[in-house]
Design a protein around this motif. Structure first.
Motif, PDB file in Angstrom:
ATOM      1  N   ILE A  17      47.488  42.685  38.550  1.00 54.80           N
ATOM      2  CA  ILE A  17      48.726  42.416  39.276  1.00 54.80           C
ATOM      3  C   ILE A  17      48.430  41.396  40.372  1.00 54.80           C
ATOM      4  CG2 ILE A  17      50.503  43.388  40.781  1.00 54.80           C
ATOM      5  CD1 ILE A  17      50.765  44.332  37.906  1.00 54.80           C
ATOM      6  N   ASP A  18      49.150  40.273  40.347  1.00 59.66           N
ATOM      7  CA  ASP A  18      49.069  39.299  41.444  1.00 59.66           C
ATOM      8  C   ASP A  18      50.061  39.725  42.519  1.00 59.66           C
ATOM      9  OD1 ASP A  18      47.107  37.439  40.601  1.00 59.66           O
ATOM     10  OD2 ASP A  18      48.530  36.514  39.219  1.00 59.66           O
ATOM     11  N   ARG A  19      49.547  40.031  43.691  1.00 60.86           N
ATOM     12  CA  ARG A  19      50.385  40.521  44.792  1.00 60.86           C
ATOM     13  C   ARG A  19      50.739  39.351  45.697  1.00 60.86           C
ATOM     14  NH1 ARG A  19      48.996  46.384  45.568  1.00 60.86           N
ATOM     15  NH2 ARG A  19      50.564  46.436  43.903  1.00 60.86           N
ATOM     16  N   PHE A  20      51.926  38.786  45.488  1.00 61.63           N
ATOM     17  CA  PHE A  20      52.427  37.685  46.317  1.00 61.63           C
ATOM     18  C   PHE A  20      53.080  38.251  47.587  1.00 61.63           C
ATOM     19  CE2 PHE A  20      52.142  35.576  42.241  1.00 61.63           C
ATOM     20  CZ  PHE A  20      51.873  34.250  42.557  1.00 61.63           C
ATOM     21  N   VAL A  83      44.049  44.413  41.013  1.00 61.98           N
ATOM     22  CA  VAL A  83      45.041  43.845  41.925  1.00 61.98           C
ATOM     23  C   VAL A  83      44.409  42.671  42.663  1.00 61.98           C
ATOM     24  CG1 VAL A  83      46.436  44.239  43.988  1.00 61.98           C
ATOM     25  CG2 VAL A  83      46.292  46.014  42.234  1.00 61.98           C
ATOM     26  N   VAL A  84      45.147  41.577  42.765  1.00 60.74           N
ATOM     27  CA  VAL A  84      44.694  40.398  43.503  1.00 60.74           C
ATOM     28  C   VAL A  84      45.780  40.011  44.505  1.00 60.74           C
ATOM     29  CG1 VAL A  84      44.182  37.931  43.345  1.00 60.74           C
ATOM     30  CG2 VAL A  84      43.212  39.503  41.667  1.00 60.74           C
ATOM     31  N   ALA A  85      45.396  39.885  45.773  1.00 55.84           N
ATOM     32  CA  ALA A  85      46.339  39.401  46.791  1.00 55.84           C
ATOM     33  C   ALA A  85      46.342  37.876  46.765  1.00 55.84           C
ATOM     34  CB  ALA A  85      45.929  39.912  48.161  1.00 55.84           C
ATOM     35  N   VAL A  86      47.519  37.287  46.599  1.00 55.97           N
ATOM     36  CA  VAL A  86      47.664  35.827  46.548  1.00 55.97           C
ATOM     37  C   VAL A  86      48.221  35.344  47.885  1.00 55.97           C
ATOM     38  CG1 VAL A  86      48.694  33.883  45.338  1.00 55.97           C
ATOM     39  CG2 VAL A  86      48.133  35.966  44.071  1.00 55.97           C
ATOM     40  N   HIS A  87      47.492  34.430  48.518  1.00 60.72           N
ATOM     41  CA  HIS A  87      47.906  33.869  49.801  1.00 60.72           C
ATOM     42  C   HIS A  87      48.314  32.412  49.579  1.00 60.72           C
ATOM     43  CE1 HIS A  87      45.878  37.408  51.489  1.00 60.72           C
ATOM     44  NE2 HIS A  87      44.874  37.117  50.667  1.00 60.72           N
ATOM     45  N   PHE A  95      42.857  33.580  46.942  1.00 58.91           N
ATOM     46  CA  PHE A  95      42.946  34.934  46.429  1.00 58.91           C
ATOM     47  C   PHE A  95      42.027  35.884  47.197  1.00 58.91           C
ATOM     48  CE2 PHE A  95      43.341  31.883  42.942  1.00 58.91           C
ATOM     49  CZ  PHE A  95      44.587  32.206  42.422  1.00 58.91           C
ATOM     50  N   THR A  96      42.465  37.137  47.308  1.00 55.52           N
ATOM     51  CA  THR A  96      41.583  38.225  47.708  1.00 55.52           C
ATOM     52  C   THR A  96      41.461  39.147  46.505  1.00 55.52           C
ATOM     53  OG1 THR A  96      42.284  38.101  50.025  1.00 55.52           O
ATOM     54  CG2 THR A  96      41.190  40.131  49.299  1.00 55.52           C
ATOM     55  N   ILE A  97      40.265  39.155  45.900  1.00 55.02           N
ATOM     56  CA  ILE A  97      40.066  39.869  44.631  1.00 55.02           C
ATOM     57  C   ILE A  97      39.299  41.155  44.900  1.00 55.02           C
ATOM     58  CG2 ILE A  97      39.120  39.707  42.297  1.00 55.02           C
ATOM     59  CD1 ILE A  97      39.365  36.655  42.531  1.00 55.02           C
ATOM     60  N   VAL A  98      39.936  42.272  44.623  1.00 59.08           N
ATOM     61  CA  VAL A  98      39.352  43.590  44.906  1.00 59.08           C
ATOM     62  C   VAL A  98      38.241  43.898  43.899  1.00 59.08           C
ATOM     63  CG1 VAL A  98      39.890  46.049  45.154  1.00 59.08           C
ATOM     64  CG2 VAL A  98      41.598  44.325  45.783  1.00 59.08           C
ATOM     65  N   ASN A 154      36.626  30.024  35.772  1.00 62.88           N
ATOM     66  CA  ASN A 154      37.476  30.362  36.913  1.00 62.88           C
ATOM     67  C   ASN A 154      36.577  30.891  38.019  1.00 62.88           C
ATOM     68  OD1 ASN A 154      40.384  29.986  36.215  1.00 62.88           O
ATOM     69  ND2 ASN A 154      39.816  31.293  34.498  1.00 62.88           N
ATOM     70  N   LEU A 155      36.046  30.006  38.832  1.00 62.47           N
ATOM     71  CA  LEU A 155      35.104  30.423  39.873  1.00 62.47           C
ATOM     72  C   LEU A 155      35.870  30.973  41.070  1.00 62.47           C
ATOM     73  CD1 LEU A 155      32.520  27.485  39.753  1.00 62.47           C
ATOM     74  CD2 LEU A 155      32.444  29.694  38.569  1.00 62.47           C
ATOM     75  N   ARG A 156      35.619  32.236  41.376  1.00 63.33           N
ATOM     76  CA  ARG A 156      36.297  32.911  42.477  1.00 63.33           C
ATOM     77  C   ARG A 156      35.248  33.540  43.391  1.00 63.33           C
ATOM     78  NH1 ARG A 156      39.831  30.196  40.850  1.00 63.33           N
ATOM     79  NH2 ARG A 156      41.729  30.790  39.761  1.00 63.33           N
ATOM     80  N   ASP A 157      35.104  32.987  44.579  1.00 64.13           N
ATOM     81  CA  ASP A 157      34.160  33.565  45.551  1.00 64.13           C
ATOM     82  C   ASP A 157      34.607  34.974  45.938  1.00 64.13           C
ATOM     83  OD1 ASP A 157      32.294  31.441  45.934  1.00 64.13           O
ATOM     84  OD2 ASP A 157      33.843  30.335  47.015  1.00 64.13           O
ATOM     85  N   PRO A 158      33.678  35.898  46.153  1.00 62.67           N
ATOM     86  CA  PRO A 158      32.217  35.720  46.086  1.00 62.67           C
ATOM     87  C   PRO A 158      31.629  36.058  44.711  1.00 62.67           C
ATOM     88  CG  PRO A 158      32.681  37.879  46.969  1.00 62.67           C
ATOM     89  CD  PRO A 158      34.031  37.250  46.640  1.00 62.67           C
TER      90      PRO A 158
END
Length: 304
Positions: A17-20, A83-87, A95-98, A154-158
């Motif tokens: 779920i992308d949390r906008f 769940v991913v928080a989308v800023h 993104f903030t990826i849990v 799809n490189l997503r830190d960290p």
């Protein structure tokens, strides 16, 4: 460009779920690509894992409503649906990826069974779902298939690991990355090449790739094949951008579809660029209704 259907495509990785700021939408690159391919008439099978929770129920409902097979989607009684928080900001989205989500724990044997049943022409996989246990499931799945392999970086830190990146490149036929990711790959693999085209050429040679697809946001995209030919595409018109989430996935979906259809590369890039631009005009990565796809499918049929 004749439109054929029922190409079998196997996709592996995260459903989430992308949390906008304004609400939740379903997402995850493999799901986004699968949704588009299904609308184009393909038979995608998504191998993923979701929690037994409200978010997981929403993902299943979305898939079923879109006509997507849920045979490869595993249910987890311990870990939650991703769940991913989308800023959203002036520089685009971040993104903030849990960590430790259900898609991190895809079961290897079940993934292999789904792969054998699908007998795919093309296998799609990315990087995020390889950050934990699910990497083992991908290894089992790839051993059970013989289709072409499309690796979507799809490189997503960290959550970036040079060892997993190297492994993925060794098991790919086609690699897609955006221009920033290409430069990051070169750094992670200690490559000496300073510019993008030289980096792509070196990767193709080192990993014996069929070719490399590089997307460059608002300036277009290019494809470099093993023989050395480079084909570029620039956007043909300005797009009213709502957000850019899912634009790369939209490009991947049309690119895969065009390859399976046997389109020429200039046509593939043109159609992929137009479709990705249209996705930037909606909130989230996938449209709510099939009506969105009809003008594109009609145009592809007429062009043939």
């Amino acid at each position: 460009m004749m439109i054929d259907v029922h190409h079998s495509v196997l996709l592996f990785g995260e459903t989430l779920i992308d949390r906008f700021p304004g609400g939740d939408v379903v997402g995850g690159a493999p799901l986004n690509v699968a949704r588009h391919l299904r609308a184009f008439g393909c038979a995608p099978v998504l191998v993923s894992r979701i929690g037994q929770d409200a978010e997981g129920a929403r993902l299943l409902q979305t898939m079923e409503r879109a006509g997507l097979s849920t045979q490869g989607v595993q249910l987890d009684s311990v870990y939650p649906t991703g769940v991913v928080a989308v800023h959203l900001g002036a520089e685009g989205h971040r993104f903030t990826i849990v960590p430790n989500q259900a898609y991190d724990h895809i079961h290897p044997r079940l993934a292999r069974v789904a792969a054998l049943a699908a007998n795919p022409e093309m296998v799609y996989f990315g990087t995020l779902a390889q950050r934990a246990d699910s990497h083992r499931a991908l290894r089992h799945m790839l051993r059970a298939t013989s289709g072409q392999r499309f690796f979507d970086v799809n490189l997503r830190d960290p959550w970036i690991y040079g060892e997993r990146l190297h492994w993925s490149l060794r098991h790919a036929d086609i690699v897609k990355a955006n221009d920033d990711e290409l430069d990051r790959i070169a750094q992670l693999l200690n490559m000496d090449e300073p510019v993008a085209e030289a980096q792509a050429k070196a990767l193709i040679e080192r990993y014996q790739l069929r070719g490399m697809l590089v997307t460059c946001g608002a300036t277009g995209a290019w494809w470099l094949e093993r023989a050395g030919e480079k084909i570029s595409i620039a956007p043909d018109k300005a797009v009213d951008v709502v957000d850019t989430v899912g634009a790369g996935d939209a490009f991947s979906a049309v690119f895969i579809f065009g390859l399976l259809q046997g389109w020429g590369m200039p046509i593939i890039l043109k159609q992929a660029q137009q479709f990705a631009g249209a996705i930037c005009g909606i909130r989230g990565a996938i449209p709510e209704h099939d009506d969105f796809y009809e003008p594109f499918i009609r145009q592809w049929s007429v062009d043939g």
